[in-house]
Scaffold this motif. Structure first.
Motif, PDB file in Angstrom:
ATOM      1  N   ILE A  64      14.545   6.765   6.233  1.00  0.00           N
ATOM      2  CA  ILE A  64      15.690   6.368   7.061  1.00  0.00           C
ATOM      3  C   ILE A  64      15.275   5.822   8.424  1.00  0.00           C
ATOM      4  CG2 ILE A  64      17.124   8.096   5.903  1.00  0.00           C
ATOM      5  CD1 ILE A  64      17.069   9.715   8.496  1.00  0.00           C
ATOM      6  N   ALA A  65      13.977   5.814   8.700  1.00  0.00           N
ATOM      7  CA  ALA A  65      13.500   5.323   9.994  1.00  0.00           C
ATOM      8  C   ALA A  65      13.979   3.886  10.211  1.00  0.00           C
ATOM      9  CB  ALA A  65      11.975   5.390  10.062  1.00  0.00           C
ATOM     10  N   GLY A  66      14.430   3.597  11.395  1.00  0.00           N
ATOM     11  CA  GLY A  66      14.868   2.239  11.721  1.00  0.00           C
ATOM     12  C   GLY A  66      16.360   2.035  11.608  1.00  0.00           C
ATOM     13  N   ASN A  67      17.084   2.986  10.999  1.00  0.00           N
ATOM     14  CA  ASN A  67      18.538   2.882  10.938  1.00  0.00           C
ATOM     15  C   ASN A  67      19.130   3.899  11.921  1.00  0.00           C
ATOM     16  OD1 ASN A  67      21.321   2.992  10.304  1.00  0.00           O
ATOM     17  ND2 ASN A  67      20.917   2.273   8.233  1.00  0.00           N
ATOM     18  N   PRO A  68      19.658   3.438  13.050  1.00  0.00           N
ATOM     19  CA  PRO A  68      20.134   4.370  14.075  1.00  0.00           C
ATOM     20  C   PRO A  68      21.370   5.158  13.667  1.00  0.00           C
ATOM     21  CG  PRO A  68      20.742   2.113  14.646  1.00  0.00           C
ATOM     22  CD  PRO A  68      19.842   2.029  13.449  1.00  0.00           C
ATOM     23  N   PHE A  69      22.011   4.778  12.561  1.00  0.00           N
ATOM     24  CA  PHE A  69      23.212   5.477  12.103  1.00  0.00           C
ATOM     25  C   PHE A  69      22.887   6.592  11.115  1.00  0.00           C
ATOM     26  CE2 PHE A  69      24.476   1.124  13.162  1.00  0.00           C
ATOM     27  CZ  PHE A  69      25.445   1.366  14.125  1.00  0.00           C
ATOM     28  N   PHE A  70      21.635   6.680  10.699  1.00  0.00           N
ATOM     29  CA  PHE A  70      21.217   7.694   9.735  1.00  0.00           C
ATOM     30  C   PHE A  70      20.526   8.842  10.466  1.00  0.00           C
ATOM     31  CE2 PHE A  70      20.655   4.644   5.848  1.00  0.00           C
ATOM     32  CZ  PHE A  70      22.002   4.396   5.871  1.00  0.00           C
ATOM     33  N   GLU A  71      20.804  10.059  10.019  1.00  0.00           N
ATOM     34  CA  GLU A  71      20.246  11.247  10.681  1.00  0.00           C
ATOM     35  C   GLU A  71      20.020  12.337   9.641  1.00  0.00           C
ATOM     36  OE1 GLU A  71      22.166  14.549  13.684  1.00  0.00           O
ATOM     37  OE2 GLU A  71      22.592  12.441  14.079  1.00  0.00           O
ATOM     38  N   ILE A  72      18.944  13.080   9.799  1.00  0.00           N
ATOM     39  CA  ILE A  72      18.684  14.226   8.936  1.00  0.00           C
ATOM     40  C   ILE A  72      19.311  15.472   9.545  1.00  0.00           C
ATOM     41  CG2 ILE A  72      16.910  15.738   7.960  1.00  0.00           C
ATOM     42  CD1 ILE A  72      15.026  13.346   7.917  1.00  0.00           C
ATOM     43  N   SER A  73      20.021  16.228   8.737  1.00  0.00           N
ATOM     44  CA  SER A  73      20.582  17.508   9.159  1.00  0.00           C
ATOM     45  C   SER A  73      19.851  18.631   8.437  1.00  0.00           C
ATOM     46  CB  SER A  73      22.081  17.580   8.842  1.00  0.00           C
ATOM     47  OG  SER A  73      22.562  18.906   9.011  1.00  0.00           O
ATOM     48  N   ARG A  74      19.501  19.675   9.184  1.00  0.00           N
ATOM     49  CA  ARG A  74      18.851  20.850   8.608  1.00  0.00           C
ATOM     50  C   ARG A  74      19.856  21.940   8.242  1.00  0.00           C
ATOM     51  NH1 ARG A  74      13.295  21.479   9.462  1.00  0.00           N
ATOM     52  NH2 ARG A  74      13.694  23.719   9.201  1.00  0.00           N
ATOM     53  N   ALA A  75      21.128  21.573   8.167  1.00  0.00           N
ATOM     54  CA  ALA A  75      22.185  22.577   7.969  1.00  0.00           C
ATOM     55  C   ALA A  75      21.975  23.411   6.714  1.00  0.00           C
ATOM     56  CB  ALA A  75      23.548  21.899   7.936  1.00  0.00           C
ATOM     57  N   ASP A  76      21.489  22.792   5.640  1.00  0.00           N
ATOM     58  CA  ASP A  76      21.278  23.553   4.410  1.00  0.00           C
ATOM     59  C   ASP A  76      19.940  24.276   4.431  1.00  0.00           C
ATOM     60  OD1 ASP A  76      22.408  24.170   1.722  1.00  0.00           O
ATOM     61  OD2 ASP A  76      20.514  23.310   1.052  1.00  0.00           O
ATOM     62  N   ILE A  77      18.949  23.661   5.056  1.00  0.00           N
ATOM     63  CA  ILE A  77      17.611  24.246   5.087  1.00  0.00           C
ATOM     64  C   ILE A  77      17.596  25.544   5.874  1.00  0.00           C
ATOM     65  CG2 ILE A  77      15.215  23.867   5.792  1.00  0.00           C
ATOM     66  CD1 ILE A  77      15.822  20.856   5.635  1.00  0.00           C
ATOM     67  N   ASP A  78      18.317  25.570   6.979  1.00  0.00           N
ATOM     68  CA  ASP A  78      18.227  26.691   7.920  1.00  0.00           C
ATOM     69  C   ASP A  78      19.217  27.815   7.646  1.00  0.00           C
ATOM     70  OD1 ASP A  78      16.196  25.347   9.217  1.00  0.00           O
ATOM     71  OD2 ASP A  78      17.509  24.462  10.733  1.00  0.00           O
ATOM     72  N   ARG A  79      19.884  27.806   6.520  1.00  0.00           N
ATOM     73  CA  ARG A  79      20.826  28.887   6.226  1.00  0.00           C
ATOM     74  C   ARG A  79      20.334  29.667   5.006  1.00  0.00           C
ATOM     75  NH1 ARG A  79      24.947  27.765   2.240  1.00  0.00           N
ATOM     76  NH2 ARG A  79      24.544  25.792   1.164  1.00  0.00           N
ATOM     77  N   PRO A  80      20.715  30.931   4.903  1.00  0.00           N
ATOM     78  CA  PRO A  80      20.295  31.731   3.745  1.00  0.00           C
ATOM     79  C   PRO A  80      21.018  31.286   2.481  1.00  0.00           C
ATOM     80  CG  PRO A  80      21.819  32.972   5.113  1.00  0.00           C
ATOM     81  CD  PRO A  80      21.509  31.711   5.864  1.00  0.00           C
ATOM     82  N   GLY A  81      20.360  31.501   1.350  1.00  0.00           N
ATOM     83  CA  GLY A  81      20.972  31.139   0.072  1.00  0.00           C
ATOM     84  C   GLY A  81      21.955  32.204  -0.401  1.00  0.00           C
ATOM     85  N   PRO A  82      22.602  31.967  -1.550  1.00  0.00           N
ATOM     86  CA  PRO A  82      22.458  30.783  -2.396  1.00  0.00           C
ATOM     87  C   PRO A  82      23.087  29.548  -1.747  1.00  0.00           C
ATOM     88  CG  PRO A  82      24.207  32.170  -3.246  1.00  0.00           C
ATOM     89  CD  PRO A  82      23.558  32.936  -2.135  1.00  0.00           C
ATOM     90  N   HIS A  83      22.604  28.381  -2.137  1.00  0.00           N
ATOM     91  CA  HIS A  83      22.951  27.144  -1.429  1.00  0.00           C
ATOM     92  C   HIS A  83      23.992  26.337  -2.212  1.00  0.00           C
ATOM     93  CE1 HIS A  83      19.761  27.585   1.610  1.00  0.00           C
ATOM     94  NE2 HIS A  83      19.176  28.266   0.658  1.00  0.00           N
ATOM     95  N   TYR A  84      25.262  26.629  -1.937  1.00  0.00           N
ATOM     96  CA  TYR A  84      26.352  25.903  -2.573  1.00  0.00           C
ATOM     97  C   TYR A  84      26.979  24.930  -1.570  1.00  0.00           C
ATOM     98  CZ  TYR A  84      25.984  29.390  -6.271  1.00  0.00           C
ATOM     99  OH  TYR A  84      25.518  30.189  -7.279  1.00  0.00           O
ATOM    100  N   THR A  85      27.447  23.800  -2.079  1.00  0.00           N
ATOM    101  CA  THR A  85      27.984  22.743  -1.212  1.00  0.00           C
ATOM    102  C   THR A  85      29.172  23.229  -0.393  1.00  0.00           C
ATOM    103  OG1 THR A  85      27.227  21.018  -2.732  1.00  0.00           O
ATOM    104  CG2 THR A  85      28.976  20.432  -1.182  1.00  0.00           C
ATOM    105  N   VAL A  86      30.051  23.990  -0.995  1.00  0.00           N
ATOM    106  CA  VAL A  86      31.242  24.434  -0.272  1.00  0.00           C
ATOM    107  C   VAL A  86      30.857  25.297   0.930  1.00  0.00           C
ATOM    108  CG1 VAL A  86      31.635  26.495  -1.706  1.00  0.00           C
ATOM    109  CG2 VAL A  86      33.562  25.381  -0.542  1.00  0.00           C
ATOM    110  N   ASP A  87      29.799  26.104   0.799  1.00  0.00           N
ATOM    111  CA  ASP A  87      29.340  26.920   1.927  1.00  0.00           C
ATOM    112  C   ASP A  87      28.680  26.045   2.984  1.00  0.00           C
ATOM    113  OD1 ASP A  87      30.210  29.226   0.597  1.00  0.00           O
ATOM    114  OD2 ASP A  87      28.301  29.390  -0.475  1.00  0.00           O
TER     115      ASP A  87
END
Length: 205
Positions: A64-87
């Protein structure tokens, strides 16, 4: 009000299909940003099948480098599991209380949505921005029967169809095939530099 596109996945590896979906959604929906949400550990995949998150983050950053509108979020990485989309959406709502969410997905994911964790609550929290896929027929009456009101939450995207799948890219690397023009050059270089998706029996690249 901020309009945020949300694109989740393992990104193992990220490819042009992901980038085209994100960019077309950004333009067509007037999104302020698209958040790429790499999954820490998808509940439907054994840990052994998923590349370590450090590699997936490094590949995604290069993609995504070079696109200023794109960003990585660590929201799923930094939370405890289980990892469901609704959570995950609940976490994002806390982080972005004033934002309108557009969850980006392909028609294949839309067809499978009734089997996700708490899909009724999910569709109340976000719009569904869906890219049609010729190989998947979305039977709206059946979908509406399973999830009443879902039709009012769907926005169909007009995007070029790129039938690229991460599992196929991994197979190509493993068998010594080419992934050129399927992933950004920086991602391809990273894969080969770090020996990803290869095993002892893989032919040299």
């Amino acid at each position: 009000m901020t309009r945020l596109g949300l694109l989740g996945g393992t990104f193992d590896p990220p490819h042009y299909g992901h980038l085209v979906l994100a960019e077309q959604a950004r333009i067509q929906l007037g999104l302020d940003r698209v958040l790429f949400l790499p999954a820490a550990q998808p509940p439907h995949k054994p840990a052994a099948e998923v590349t370590p998150i450090a590699h997936r983050l490094n590949m995604l950053a290069r993609a995504i480098a070079g696109n200023p509108f794109f960003e990585i979020s660590r929201a799923d990485i930094d939370r405890p599991g289980p990892h469901y989309t609704v959570d995950l959406l609940m976490v994002l709502r806390e982080q972005h209380p004033e934002a309108t969410f557009f969850f980006l997905m392909g028609a294949d994911s839309l067809v499978d949505l009734p089997r996700w964790r708490d899909p009724h609550r999910l569709i109340r929290m976000t719009w569904l921005a869906v890219m049609p896929r010729p190989s998947y027929v979305v039977h709206m009456p059946l979908l509406e029967q399973a999830l009443p009101g879902i039709g009012e939450r769907i926005v169909w995207l007009d995007a070029p169809f790129l039938d690229i799948a991460s599992h196929d890219l991994r197979r190509r690397v493993r068998s010594g095939g080419s992934i050129r023009y399927l992933v950004p050059p920086e991602v391809e270089a990273y894969i080969y530099a770090h020996g990803l998706y290869r095993d002892a029996g893989s032919p040299p690249s």
